[in-house]
Scaffold this motif. Sequence first.
Motif, PDB file in Angstrom:
ATOM      1  N   GLU A 152       0.824  -1.208   0.000  1.00  0.00           N
ATOM      2  CA  GLU A 152       0.000   0.000   0.000  1.00  0.00           C
ATOM      3  C   GLU A 152       0.859   1.259   0.000  1.00  0.00           C
ATOM      4  OE1 GLU A 152      -3.112   0.256   2.810  1.00  0.00           O
ATOM      5  OE2 GLU A 152      -4.148  -1.562   2.122  1.00  0.00           O
ATOM      6  N   GLU A 153       1.957   1.248   0.753  1.00  0.00           N
ATOM      7  CA  GLU A 153       2.852   2.401   0.766  1.00  0.00           C
ATOM      8  C   GLU A 153       3.485   2.592  -0.607  1.00  0.00           C
ATOM      9  OE1 GLU A 153       5.660   1.555   3.800  1.00  0.00           O
ATOM     10  OE2 GLU A 153       4.248   1.832   5.462  1.00  0.00           O
TER      11      GLU A 153
ATOM     12  N   ARG B  90       0.980   4.043  -3.216  1.00  0.00           N
ATOM     13  CA  ARG B  90       0.727   5.464  -2.954  1.00  0.00           C
ATOM     14  C   ARG B  90       1.902   6.308  -3.487  1.00  0.00           C
ATOM     15  NH1 ARG B  90      -3.564   5.982   0.594  1.00  0.00           N
ATOM     16  NH2 ARG B  90      -4.036   4.113   1.822  1.00  0.00           N
TER      17      ARG B  90
ATOM     18  N   GLN C 143      -2.622  11.907  -4.792  1.00  0.00           N
ATOM     19  CA  GLN C 143      -2.494  11.477  -3.406  1.00  0.00           C
ATOM     20  C   GLN C 143      -3.640  10.511  -3.126  1.00  0.00           C
ATOM     21  OE1 GLN C 143       0.204  12.333  -1.590  1.00  0.00           O
ATOM     22  NE2 GLN C 143       0.870  13.455  -3.423  1.00  0.00           N
ATOM     23  N   VAL C 144      -3.337   9.247  -3.074  1.00  0.00           N
ATOM     24  CA  VAL C 144      -4.362   8.217  -2.971  1.00  0.00           C
ATOM     25  C   VAL C 144      -4.915   8.156  -1.552  1.00  0.00           C
ATOM     26  CG1 VAL C 144      -4.817   5.739  -3.151  1.00  0.00           C
ATOM     27  CG2 VAL C 144      -3.365   6.874  -4.840  1.00  0.00           C
TER      28      VAL C 144
ATOM     29  N   LEU D 145      -7.653   2.682  -0.244  1.00  0.00           N
ATOM     30  CA  LEU D 145      -7.308   1.692  -1.255  1.00  0.00           C
ATOM     31  C   LEU D 145      -8.166   0.451  -1.067  1.00  0.00           C
ATOM     32  CD1 LEU D 145      -3.420   1.910  -1.175  1.00  0.00           C
ATOM     33  CD2 LEU D 145      -4.783   2.193  -3.248  1.00  0.00           C
TER      34      LEU D 145
END
Length: 225
Positions: free
Chosen positions: A127-128, A131, A141-142, A145
């Motif tokens: 996830e990091e 992004r 800028q997500v 998720l």
Amino acid sequence: MSSDDVSHDPRPGHDLPDSRGRTGLHRTGLDVTGNPDVRISDVEVVSDGWHVLRRTTFDYRGRDGAWATHSRETYDRGNGATVLLYDPAGRTLLLSRQFRLPAYVNGHPDGMLVEAAAGLLDGDAPEEAIRREAAEELGVQVGALEHLFDLFMSPGSVTECVHFYAAEYLPAAIVGGGGLAEEGEEIEPVTVGYDEALAMIADGRIVDGKTVILLQWAALNLFGR
């Protein structure tokens, strides 16, 4: 004798640090025991550039119970993540266009592929990583998720597992993007309407595998909302 037993001259990636400071690259897989019909006996680093090419020797027990020795090469570029960015209000998707040399030299007319944002994890959690990639490539800028699935994209020769996500984006909030100049990236944002996305697969404007998978997911779960 296993390559884990140091009976060879010191080599970068084996006993000496390679260009990225890595050692022990020849041990990958030697401790894997999940399949009783597979016994890995030797791993050799064939190429230790930015990514790693290994030749692995293993014994495999077939359905007839007989053991046979095999040798396979695997390309290890790390794992990756990708995300389908969508705007439910405008019914659009945010993709990218960039030059891909491997596709160009293998028959793509100009090597300019339309793709979903993606990148390698580089030590980050999936996830990091996605992004980071969405911000670098498309200036997004997500927020929240949605994890979709994890897939091996070319399991016959490449170890990479790709983590697939979907997320909303706000067109008005896009700032920057374009990729990293120091890595030679020139990434162009491409906005695609829901109604056009599948047509782009059909007529060959989208030929990137991960993007096709994401668009098929969207056809089943997103476009009808």
